[in-house]
Design a protein around this motif. Structure first.
Motif, PDB file in Angstrom:
ATOM      1  N   HIS A  38       0.832  -1.211   0.000  1.00  0.00           N
ATOM      2  CA  HIS A  38       0.000   0.000   0.000  1.00  0.00           C
ATOM      3  C   HIS A  38       0.867   1.263   0.000  1.00  0.00           C
ATOM      4  CE1 HIS A  38      -3.274   2.738   0.927  1.00  0.00           C
ATOM      5  NE2 HIS A  38      -2.493   3.227   1.879  1.00  0.00           N
ATOM      6  N   ASN A  39       1.826   1.342   0.919  1.00  0.00           N
ATOM      7  CA  ASN A  39       2.694   2.524   0.995  1.00  0.00           C
ATOM      8  C   ASN A  39       3.537   2.694  -0.258  1.00  0.00           C
ATOM      9  OD1 ASN A  39       1.761   3.138   3.540  1.00  0.00           O
ATOM     10  ND2 ASN A  39       3.525   2.268   4.605  1.00  0.00           N
ATOM     11  N   LEU A  40       4.089   1.595  -0.760  1.00  0.00           N
ATOM     12  CA  LEU A  40       4.927   1.684  -1.960  1.00  0.00           C
ATOM     13  C   LEU A  40       4.119   2.137  -3.173  1.00  0.00           C
ATOM     14  CD1 LEU A  40       7.146  -1.486  -1.517  1.00  0.00           C
ATOM     15  CD2 LEU A  40       7.849   0.909  -1.282  1.00  0.00           C
ATOM     16  N   MET A  41       2.917   1.606  -3.349  1.00  0.00           N
ATOM     17  CA  MET A  41       2.107   2.001  -4.497  1.00  0.00           C
ATOM     18  C   MET A  41       1.684   3.461  -4.393  1.00  0.00           C
ATOM     19  SD  MET A  41       2.185  -0.514  -6.517  1.00  0.00           S
ATOM     20  CE  MET A  41       3.684  -1.234  -5.866  1.00  0.00           C
ATOM     21  N   THR A  42       1.397   3.932  -3.183  1.00  0.00           N
ATOM     22  CA  THR A  42       1.058   5.345  -2.983  1.00  0.00           C
ATOM     23  C   THR A  42       2.244   6.227  -3.376  1.00  0.00           C
ATOM     24  OG1 THR A  42      -0.487   4.803  -1.206  1.00  0.00           O
ATOM     25  CG2 THR A  42       0.345   7.062  -1.263  1.00  0.00           C
ATOM     26  N   THR A  43       3.433   5.842  -2.948  1.00  0.00           N
ATOM     27  CA  THR A  43       4.646   6.595  -3.294  1.00  0.00           C
ATOM     28  C   THR A  43       4.877   6.591  -4.799  1.00  0.00           C
ATOM     29  OG1 THR A  43       5.657   6.105  -1.166  1.00  0.00           O
ATOM     30  CG2 THR A  43       7.155   6.711  -2.968  1.00  0.00           C
ATOM     31  N   LEU A  44       4.763   5.425  -5.422  1.00  0.00           N
ATOM     32  CA  LEU A  44       5.005   5.333  -6.869  1.00  0.00           C
ATOM     33  C   LEU A  44       3.964   6.111  -7.670  1.00  0.00           C
ATOM     34  CD1 LEU A  44       6.059   1.585  -7.056  1.00  0.00           C
ATOM     35  CD2 LEU A  44       7.532   3.585  -7.449  1.00  0.00           C
ATOM     36  N   GLU A  45       2.711   6.071  -7.240  1.00  0.00           N
ATOM     37  CA  GLU A  45       1.673   6.861  -7.932  1.00  0.00           C
ATOM     38  C   GLU A  45       1.963   8.356  -7.806  1.00  0.00           C
ATOM     39  OE1 GLU A  45      -2.584   4.749  -8.170  1.00  0.00           O
ATOM     40  OE2 GLU A  45      -1.878   5.044  -6.114  1.00  0.00           O
ATOM     41  N   ARG A  46       2.370   8.784  -6.624  1.00  0.00           N
ATOM     42  CA  ARG A  46       2.692  10.194  -6.408  1.00  0.00           C
ATOM     43  C   ARG A  46       3.854  10.610  -7.305  1.00  0.00           C
ATOM     44  NH1 ARG A  46       4.627  10.409  -1.258  1.00  0.00           N
ATOM     45  NH2 ARG A  46       2.681   9.503  -0.599  1.00  0.00           N
ATOM     46  N   GLU A  47       4.861   9.756  -7.410  1.00  0.00           N
ATOM     47  CA  GLU A  47       6.006  10.080  -8.259  1.00  0.00           C
ATOM     48  C   GLU A  47       5.624  10.100  -9.736  1.00  0.00           C
ATOM     49  OE1 GLU A  47       9.243   7.433  -7.362  1.00  0.00           O
ATOM     50  OE2 GLU A  47       9.314   8.088  -5.273  1.00  0.00           O
ATOM     51  N   ARG A  48       4.820   9.143 -10.148  1.00  0.00           N
ATOM     52  CA  ARG A  48       4.476   9.036 -11.568  1.00  0.00           C
ATOM     53  C   ARG A  48       3.534  10.141 -12.013  1.00  0.00           C
ATOM     54  NH1 ARG A  48       4.313   4.369 -14.818  1.00  0.00           N
ATOM     55  NH2 ARG A  48       6.301   4.063 -13.786  1.00  0.00           N
ATOM     56  N   ILE A  53       9.527  14.681  -9.704  1.00  0.00           N
ATOM     57  CA  ILE A  53      10.246  14.066 -10.823  1.00  0.00           C
ATOM     58  C   ILE A  53      11.677  13.684 -10.455  1.00  0.00           C
ATOM     59  CG2 ILE A  53       8.844  15.200 -12.582  1.00  0.00           C
ATOM     60  CD1 ILE A  53      11.159  17.215 -12.918  1.00  0.00           C
ATOM     61  N   THR A  54      12.117  14.041  -9.249  1.00  0.00           N
ATOM     62  CA  THR A  54      13.487  13.735  -8.852  1.00  0.00           C
ATOM     63  C   THR A  54      13.612  12.356  -8.217  1.00  0.00           C
ATOM     64  OG1 THR A  54      13.178  14.786  -6.704  1.00  0.00           O
ATOM     65  CG2 THR A  54      14.019  16.168  -8.495  1.00  0.00           C
ATOM     66  N   GLU A  58      10.981   3.506  -8.078  1.00  0.00           N
ATOM     67  CA  GLU A  58      10.817   2.296  -8.883  1.00  0.00           C
ATOM     68  C   GLU A  58      12.164   1.653  -9.203  1.00  0.00           C
ATOM     69  OE1 GLU A  58       8.001   0.690 -12.509  1.00  0.00           O
ATOM     70  OE2 GLU A  58       8.215   2.841 -12.200  1.00  0.00           O
ATOM     71  N   GLN A  59      13.153   2.438  -9.503  1.00  0.00           N
ATOM     72  CA  GLN A  59      14.493   1.919  -9.784  1.00  0.00           C
ATOM     73  C   GLN A  59      15.109   1.293  -8.541  1.00  0.00           C
ATOM     74  OE1 GLN A  59      15.865   1.555 -12.678  1.00  0.00           O
ATOM     75  NE2 GLN A  59      17.853   0.839 -11.996  1.00  0.00           N
ATOM     76  N   VAL A  60      14.934   1.940  -7.396  1.00  0.00           N
ATOM     77  CA  VAL A  60      15.446   1.402  -6.132  1.00  0.00           C
ATOM     78  C   VAL A  60      14.795   0.050  -5.843  1.00  0.00           C
ATOM     79  CG1 VAL A  60      15.514   1.753  -3.627  1.00  0.00           C
ATOM     80  CG2 VAL A  60      16.027   3.655  -5.165  1.00  0.00           C
ATOM     81  N   LEU A  61      13.479  -0.046  -6.017  1.00  0.00           N
ATOM     82  CA  LEU A  61      12.767  -1.299  -5.756  1.00  0.00           C
ATOM     83  C   LEU A  61      13.202  -2.400  -6.716  1.00  0.00           C
ATOM     84  CD1 LEU A  61       9.147   0.084  -5.184  1.00  0.00           C
ATOM     85  CD2 LEU A  61      10.860  -0.522  -3.451  1.00  0.00           C
ATOM     86  N   THR A  84       2.126  -2.049 -12.128  1.00  0.00           N
ATOM     87  CA  THR A  84       3.359  -1.792 -11.387  1.00  0.00           C
ATOM     88  C   THR A  84       3.823  -3.038 -10.640  1.00  0.00           C
ATOM     89  OG1 THR A  84       2.799   0.552 -11.193  1.00  0.00           O
ATOM     90  CG2 THR A  84       4.440  -0.310  -9.649  1.00  0.00           C
ATOM     91  N   ILE A  85       2.893  -3.734 -10.003  1.00  0.00           N
ATOM     92  CA  ILE A  85       3.239  -4.972  -9.300  1.00  0.00           C
ATOM     93  C   ILE A  85       3.779  -6.006 -10.288  1.00  0.00           C
ATOM     94  CG2 ILE A  85       2.294  -6.942  -8.007  1.00  0.00           C
ATOM     95  CD1 ILE A  85       0.444  -4.851  -6.614  1.00  0.00           C
ATOM     96  N   TYR A  86       3.105  -6.156 -11.427  1.00  0.00           N
ATOM     97  CA  TYR A  86       3.586  -7.085 -12.458  1.00  0.00           C
ATOM     98  C   TYR A  86       5.002  -6.716 -12.879  1.00  0.00           C
ATOM     99  CZ  TYR A  86       4.443  -9.137 -16.983  1.00  0.00           C
ATOM    100  OH  TYR A  86       5.030  -9.800 -18.021  1.00  0.00           O
ATOM    101  N   ASN A  87       5.225  -5.452 -13.194  1.00  0.00           N
ATOM    102  CA  ASN A  87       6.531  -5.021 -13.686  1.00  0.00           C
ATOM    103  C   ASN A  87       7.617  -5.235 -12.634  1.00  0.00           C
ATOM    104  OD1 ASN A  87       8.232  -3.716 -15.697  1.00  0.00           O
ATOM    105  ND2 ASN A  87       8.334  -2.037 -14.225  1.00  0.00           N
ATOM    106  N   LEU A  88       7.300  -4.946 -11.397  1.00  0.00           N
ATOM    107  CA  LEU A  88       8.269  -5.119 -10.321  1.00  0.00           C
ATOM    108  C   LEU A  88       8.627  -6.587 -10.129  1.00  0.00           C
ATOM    109  CD1 LEU A  88       9.813  -3.465  -8.281  1.00  0.00           C
ATOM    110  CD2 LEU A  88       7.819  -3.565  -6.781  1.00  0.00           C
TER     111      LEU A  88
END
Length: 140
Positions: A38-48, A53-54, A58-61, A84-88
């Motif tokens: 949940h937290n990771l997807m929230t972070t990734l959505e916010r970034e995307r 943009i900095t 996703e690269q770290v994960l 995102t889960i599939y890609n990860l």
């Protein structure tokens, strides 16, 4: 090390075991990323979709030595989250990087929720470990 899927009911120490493994891995000098899906997807959505943009979460994960995805199935499900889960999962399998996933969902429930491509990758590349018992939180 193999990737692991821990599944079973609430309060069976899936997260506790994941964190114990993380501790040993860290003591050996490897990098670990741990968080709830949940937290990771929230972070990734916010970034995307936001203005951040900095950040490159996703690269770290995708490249950390060990990724621990806790509580898969508790996140709000969207097409972005599923993709995102599939890609990860797929990226880490292809790079031979271990992942630990904990969930309350059995494999067949994962397939219904996320689709056959994700389930196929988990069943083909992860050691699947069921957890049984009673919720330890209710016994305290």
């Amino acid at each position: 090390s193999p990737s692991l899927l821990f599944f079973g009911g609430t309060g069976l120490s899936k997260t506790h075991l994941s964190l114990a493994i993380a501790n040993v891995v860290l003591q050996k000098g490897y990098g670990v990323v741990y968080d709830s899906v949940h937290n990771l997807m929230t972070t990734l959505e916010r970034e995307r979709f936001g203005r951040d943009i900095t950040a490159d979460t996703e690269q770290v994960l995708a490249t950390c030595d060990l990724l621990i995805l806790d509580d898969l199935g508790t996140e709000f499900r969207t097409q972005f989250v599923t993709a995102t889960i599939y890609n990860l999962i797929n990226t880490r399998i292809m790079a031979n990087r271990p992942t630990i996933i904990s969930t309350n969902l059995a494999p067949d429930e994962l397939g219904r929720r996320y689709g056959a491509p994700i389930l196929s990758r988990i069943e083909g590349a992860y050691q699947i470990l069921p957890f049984f018992g009673e919720d330890i939180r209710t016994k305290q």
